[in-house]
Motif scaffolding. Sequence first.
Motif, PDB file in Angstrom:
ATOM      1  N   GLY A   1     -13.240 -31.607  47.048  1.00 52.37           N
ATOM      2  CA  GLY A   1     -12.287 -31.073  46.201  1.00 52.37           C
ATOM      3  C   GLY A   1     -11.263 -31.101  46.250  1.00 52.37           C
ATOM      4  O   GLY A   1     -10.919 -32.012  47.283  1.00 52.37           O
ATOM      5  N   ILE A   2     -10.417 -30.182  45.873  1.00 50.59           N
ATOM      6  CA  ILE A   2      -8.934 -29.927  46.021  1.00 50.59           C
ATOM      7  C   ILE A   2      -8.659 -28.590  47.510  1.00 50.59           C
ATOM      8  O   ILE A   2      -8.851 -27.713  46.157  1.00 50.59           O
ATOM      9  N   ALA A   3      -8.042 -28.511  47.859  1.00 51.51           N
ATOM     10  CA  ALA A   3      -7.901 -26.789  48.524  1.00 51.51           C
ATOM     11  C   ALA A   3      -6.531 -26.932  48.439  1.00 51.51           C
ATOM     12  O   ALA A   3      -5.964 -27.640  49.115  1.00 51.51           O
ATOM     13  N   LEU A   4      -6.222 -26.028  47.526  1.00 49.16           N
ATOM     14  CA  LEU A   4      -5.478 -25.192  47.299  1.00 49.16           C
ATOM     15  C   LEU A   4      -4.377 -25.375  47.893  1.00 49.16           C
ATOM     16  O   LEU A   4      -5.137 -23.902  48.600  1.00 49.16           O
ATOM     17  N   THR A   5      -3.633 -25.446  48.519  1.00 44.52           N
ATOM     18  CA  THR A   5      -2.100 -24.925  49.703  1.00 44.52           C
ATOM     19  C   THR A   5      -1.072 -25.049  49.600  1.00 44.52           C
ATOM     20  O   THR A   5      -0.772 -26.037  48.899  1.00 44.52           O
ATOM     21  N   GLY A   6       0.027 -24.594  50.409  1.00 42.58           N
ATOM     22  CA  GLY A   6       1.174 -24.165  49.874  1.00 42.58           C
ATOM     23  C   GLY A   6       2.077 -24.829  51.244  1.00 42.58           C
ATOM     24  O   GLY A   6       1.557 -24.885  52.439  1.00 42.58           O
ATOM     25  N   GLN A   7       3.366 -25.192  50.781  1.00 46.26           N
ATOM     26  CA  GLN A   7       3.731 -26.147  52.192  1.00 46.26           C
ATOM     27  C   GLN A   7       4.601 -24.861  53.088  1.00 46.26           C
ATOM     28  O   GLN A   7       4.301 -25.146  54.251  1.00 46.26           O
ATOM     29  N   VAL A   8       4.192 -23.585  53.122  1.00 44.40           N
ATOM     30  CA  VAL A   8       4.523 -22.731  53.579  1.00 44.40           C
ATOM     31  C   VAL A   8       3.275 -22.412  55.167  1.00 44.40           C
ATOM     32  O   VAL A   8       3.245 -22.251  56.087  1.00 44.40           O
ATOM     33  N   ALA A   9       1.971 -22.955  55.001  1.00 42.39           N
ATOM     34  CA  ALA A   9       1.305 -23.614  56.275  1.00 42.39           C
ATOM     35  C   ALA A   9       1.457 -24.685  57.281  1.00 42.39           C
ATOM     36  O   ALA A   9       1.187 -23.867  58.198  1.00 42.39           O
ATOM     37  N   GLY A  10       2.474 -24.533  57.131  1.00 44.37           N
ATOM     38  CA  GLY A  10       3.597 -25.982  58.019  1.00 44.37           C
ATOM     39  C   GLY A  10       4.334 -24.287  58.948  1.00 44.37           C
ATOM     40  O   GLY A  10       4.288 -24.748  59.619  1.00 44.37           O
ATOM     41  N   ARG A  11       4.102 -23.327  58.880  1.00 47.44           N
ATOM     42  CA  ARG A  11       4.520 -21.825  59.509  1.00 47.44           C
ATOM     43  C   ARG A  11       3.531 -20.914  60.050  1.00 47.44           C
ATOM     44  O   ARG A  11       3.782 -20.054  60.763  1.00 47.44           O
ATOM     45  N   ILE A  12       2.783 -20.706  59.116  1.00 48.96           N
ATOM     46  CA  ILE A  12       1.638 -20.392  59.910  1.00 48.96           C
ATOM     47  C   ILE A  12       0.373 -20.870  61.102  1.00 48.96           C
ATOM     48  O   ILE A  12       0.218 -21.973  61.078  1.00 48.96           O
ATOM     49  N   LYS A  13       0.884 -19.847  61.925  1.00 51.81           N
ATOM     50  CA  LYS A  13      -0.153 -20.528  63.314  1.00 51.81           C
ATOM     51  C   LYS A  13      -1.050 -20.289  63.873  1.00 51.81           C
ATOM     52  O   LYS A  13      -1.303 -20.252  64.996  1.00 51.81           O
TER      53      LYS A  13
ATOM     54  N   GLU B   1     -11.879 -33.426  39.665  1.00 51.72           N
ATOM     55  CA  GLU B   1     -11.314 -33.562  40.719  1.00 51.72           C
ATOM     56  C   GLU B   1     -11.973 -32.704  41.737  1.00 51.72           C
ATOM     57  O   GLU B   1     -11.889 -32.951  42.632  1.00 51.72           O
ATOM     58  N   PHE B   2     -11.689 -30.898  41.493  1.00 49.95           N
ATOM     59  CA  PHE B   2     -11.955 -30.449  42.095  1.00 49.95           C
ATOM     60  C   PHE B   2     -13.512 -30.356  42.478  1.00 49.95           C
ATOM     61  O   PHE B   2     -13.989 -30.093  43.527  1.00 49.95           O
ATOM     62  N   ALA B   3     -14.568 -31.474  41.872  1.00 52.68           N
ATOM     63  CA  ALA B   3     -15.690 -30.917  42.275  1.00 52.68           C
ATOM     64  C   ALA B   3     -15.983 -30.048  42.789  1.00 52.68           C
ATOM     65  O   ALA B   3     -16.221 -29.369  41.934  1.00 52.68           O
ATOM     66  N   ASP B   4     -16.990 -29.957  44.321  1.00 50.82           N
ATOM     67  CA  ASP B   4     -18.012 -29.341  44.168  1.00 50.82           C
ATOM     68  C   ASP B   4     -16.878 -28.038  44.655  1.00 50.82           C
ATOM     69  O   ASP B   4     -16.694 -27.677  46.397  1.00 50.82           O
ATOM     70  N   THR B   5     -16.277 -27.233  43.987  1.00 52.16           N
ATOM     71  CA  THR B   5     -14.801 -26.349  44.658  1.00 52.16           C
ATOM     72  C   THR B   5     -15.592 -25.372  46.078  1.00 52.16           C
ATOM     73  O   THR B   5     -15.172 -25.343  47.004  1.00 52.16           O
ATOM     74  N   LYS B   6     -16.900 -24.646  45.714  1.00 55.06           N
ATOM     75  CA  LYS B   6     -17.469 -23.746  46.584  1.00 55.06           C
ATOM     76  C   LYS B   6     -17.907 -25.208  48.084  1.00 55.06           C
ATOM     77  O   LYS B   6     -17.454 -23.648  48.957  1.00 55.06           O
ATOM     78  N   THR B   7     -17.969 -25.672  47.780  1.00 56.73           N
ATOM     79  CA  THR B   7     -18.648 -26.548  49.038  1.00 56.73           C
ATOM     80  C   THR B   7     -17.195 -26.974  49.882  1.00 56.73           C
ATOM     81  O   THR B   7     -17.315 -26.626  50.968  1.00 56.73           O
ATOM     82  N   VAL B   8     -16.012 -26.604  49.578  1.00 62.47           N
ATOM     83  CA  VAL B   8     -14.738 -27.010  50.293  1.00 62.47           C
ATOM     84  C   VAL B   8     -14.085 -25.267  50.281  1.00 62.47           C
ATOM     85  O   VAL B   8     -14.330 -25.174  51.274  1.00 62.47           O
ATOM     86  N   TYR B   9     -14.316 -24.306  50.073  1.00 59.14           N
ATOM     87  CA  TYR B   9     -13.954 -23.312  50.362  1.00 59.14           C
ATOM     88  C   TYR B   9     -14.813 -22.455  51.047  1.00 59.14           C
ATOM     89  O   TYR B   9     -14.025 -21.957  52.120  1.00 59.14           O
ATOM     90  N   PHE B  10     -16.599 -22.581  50.655  1.00 61.13           N
ATOM     91  CA  PHE B  10     -17.024 -21.801  51.556  1.00 61.13           C
ATOM     92  C   PHE B  10     -17.870 -22.098  52.617  1.00 61.13           C
ATOM     93  O   PHE B  10     -18.564 -21.679  53.651  1.00 61.13           O
ATOM     94  N   GLU B  11     -17.819 -23.835  52.812  1.00 63.48           N
ATOM     95  CA  GLU B  11     -18.794 -24.972  53.697  1.00 63.48           C
ATOM     96  C   GLU B  11     -17.895 -25.654  54.353  1.00 63.48           C
ATOM     97  O   GLU B  11     -18.445 -25.716  55.127  1.00 63.48           O
TER      98      GLU B  11
END
Length: 311
Positions: A270-282, A254-264
């Motif tokens: 695909g899947i963008a791995l991200t933590g819950q702390v994103a809610g505090r990053i501004k 399911e990650f499919a085209d990882t570089k397309t997610v990351y760099f395009e």
Amino acid sequence: MKTRITEMLGIEKPIVQAAMGWIARAPLASAFSNAGGMGIIETSSGELEIIRGEILKMRELTDKPFGVNVAQAFVRDPDIVRFIIDQGIRFVTTSAGDPQRYTATLKEAGLTVFHVVPSLSGALRAVEAGVDGLIVEGGEGGGFKNPKDVASMVLVPQVCEAVDVPVVAAGGIMDGKTMAAAFALGAEGVLMGTRILSSAESPVHQNWKDAIIGADSSDTVFLNRRGPGPALRALRTERTERLQAEGTENIFGEFADTKTVYFEGDLEAGIALTGQVAGRIKSVRPVAEILAETMDEFEVAVQRLSGFAGG
């Protein structure tokens, strides 16, 4: 500031950078090391010839300590330990696998080894294998996870009470307040992932950084809890919401085209791995500012708590 982590690793600030596949390479890792933390080069991409070049670049960009991560689930080269030793690396974090697999060989070569653990049983097994320290990662962090996730507030003190080796707390860490909380729980260092993923030096596309900045703490999903394969925490998108609802027989597929997610910046590719702390990053900030501000806020938080104790 001195802890067993800073003394053992030779760093100024007890802050370790997460080893994010394709992302944690020389430009980001050198910025982290130059800011006084422990920069880490990834190998989970499997692109070892490129990684060799990244290590050479690191030595051009910084004279500060840095390390390499071995994510065992993604190892393609059976000689990866020899590869790391041959590059003259002194510090390794191992993850996503059994600490018994590489620890003894790495330590025999004189390297310092920390293993990433998501549970008390994993921590005890790593200590038995002879690791020098642990990175204890709660389920709120981004990336691959134990399906039976435990939050850092519970897991970090549980492990610290059971082991004698120094602990780096991971999951939900982004500033001095969360660092102070981790130290109160028994940690002697912290690891930052999502906060550094969204930094100025991070090579990922601005779309991903903007999604983090615009996220609430509920804007991640926990995928693949019932397997097969590992669970993971990722940014909430149409694709990941579907995976959460329907499941999958092959989470890696399911990650499919990882570089397309990351760099395009196509977050649905695909899947963008991200933590819950994103809610505090501004905001997107340079790594050096993030680490300096973290240490300043840590000191303020500790002084504030000392004031309560003195009262």
